[in-house]
Design an enzyme around this catalytic site. Structure first.
Site, PDB file in Angstrom:
ATOM      1  N   ASP A  27      33.153   2.491  14.277  1.00 55.06           N
ATOM      2  CA  ASP A  27      34.163   1.844  13.186  1.00 55.06           C
ATOM      3  C   ASP A  27      33.907   0.285  13.278  1.00 55.06           C
ATOM      4  O   ASP A  27      34.842  -0.497  12.901  1.00 55.06           O
ATOM      5  CB  ASP A  27      35.508   2.129  13.783  1.00 55.06           C
ATOM      6  N   ASP A  67      39.855   4.984  13.232  1.00 53.14           N
ATOM      7  CA  ASP A  67      39.488   4.764  14.428  1.00 53.14           C
ATOM      8  C   ASP A  67      38.437   5.941  15.067  1.00 53.14           C
ATOM      9  O   ASP A  67      38.880   7.182  14.793  1.00 53.14           O
ATOM     10  CB  ASP A  67      40.827   4.829  15.336  1.00 53.14           C
ATOM     11  N   ARG A  81      35.962  -4.615  11.361  1.00 50.41           N
ATOM     12  CA  ARG A  81      36.526  -3.623  11.918  1.00 50.41           C
ATOM     13  C   ARG A  81      36.969  -2.816  10.596  1.00 50.41           C
ATOM     14  O   ARG A  81      37.654  -3.067   9.880  1.00 50.41           O
ATOM     15  CB  ARG A  81      37.798  -4.023  12.711  1.00 50.41           C
ATOM     16  N   GLU A 111      35.508   5.958  21.388  1.00 49.12           N
ATOM     17  CA  GLU A 111      34.814   4.977  22.104  1.00 49.12           C
ATOM     18  C   GLU A 111      33.400   5.149  22.613  1.00 49.12           C
ATOM     19  O   GLU A 111      32.960   6.265  23.200  1.00 49.12           O
ATOM     20  CB  GLU A 111      35.603   4.384  23.365  1.00 49.12           C
TER      21      GLU A 111
END
Length: 268
Positions: free
Chosen positions: A74, A94, A89, A97
């Site tokens: 993202d 989302d 961004r 990670e």
């Protein structure tokens, strides 16, 4: 002697061809990098939900930039016409990670990054579409990213590689369309939705490993989860006093699901 002359002749032909073609030694002898892949080519590795493209063209202000590199699923690094380089961004989505300072690499984080990397060619032009506000509270540039007539944000949701998140008014012009795409990917248990309770109101639970079970629920995920300015997580059910004006940060299919994600029911 005749064989030697023949060898030199063909060597000269090869060298001249090499020079006239404008190639460098790296072009001939360096590692060959495969070109980016189209969405159709990527379908085998990243299947998409059975839902049509919801946002067909930008509706906000746009700006063309050059893609420098993909940071993660993202986040992109781009170069503007004035030479400035910024991190972009992706708005309203989302992905898990891959390089968080305190979190491990989360399931489907690498897949999200690889999907974007394989699709978008570094050095090529992408289009940023801005919403009402250009920056978030951390002064990061926020945008919907378009390439070849398709929006990256939506395609991540379509393949179950992202969740709808960080929904803050007034930057909500595509949120309804995004929720339709997310709902389809969830129904089909794609990507992040293939693990039971992996997607939470706060992000992703990397300890979730059980396969998700198919659900009969379709369009009934209408409970809105919102986080107020004090960090308190509250959910609103249809008919509630604040339901219509609440801009959700998460949607739930049942009150039990909302409570499991750490949300409490609104007082009214």
């Amino acid at each position: 002697m005749r064989q030697l002359k023949t060898w030199w002749y063909w060597t000269l032909v090869l060298v001249l061809t090499f020079i006239l073609s404008g190639c460098t030694a790296d072009d001939w002898f360096g590692p060959q990098i495969d070109p980016p892949e189209s969405l159709i080519e990527l379908e085998g590795d990243y299947p998409s939900a059975d839902v049509t493209q919801q946002v067909r063209r930008p509706v906000g202000k746009t700006e063309s930039v050059t893609l420098d590199r993909v940071v993660d699923g993202d986040t992109l690094k781009v170069e503007f016409e004035n030479g400035a380089t910024e991190s972009i961004r992706l708005l309203l989505v989302d992905t898990p990670e891959t390089s968080h300072p305190t979190l491990p690499v989360q399931p489907f984080g690498e897949e999200a990054k690889a999907f974007v990397t394989r699709w978008l060619p570094e050095g090529d032009t992408v289009t940023l579409e801005y919403d009402v506000g250009r920056y978030d509270r951390y002064q990061r540039t926020l945008a919907y990213v378009w390439y070849d007539g398709v929006m990256v944000n939506e395609e991540l949701l379509r393949r179950g590689l992202a969740r709808v998140a960080y929904v803050y008014a007034p930057n909500t012009q595509h949120v309804d369309a995004f929720r339709d795409v997310e709902r389809a990917a969830r129904r089909q248990l794609l990507g992040i939705w293939s693990l039971e309770d992996y997607v939470t109101g706060n992000g992703f639970d990397h300890e979730a490993t059980e396969p998700a079970k198919p659900t009969q629920e379709t369009d009934d995920c209408d409970i809105k989860g919102n986080i107020n300015r004090d960090g308190e997580k509250i959910y609103h059910v249809p008919g509630g006093a604040s339901y219509e004006r609440t801009v959700p940060e998460a949607m739930f299919c049942s009150e039990r699901e909302a409570e499991a994600a750490g949300f409490r029911k609104a007082a009214r």
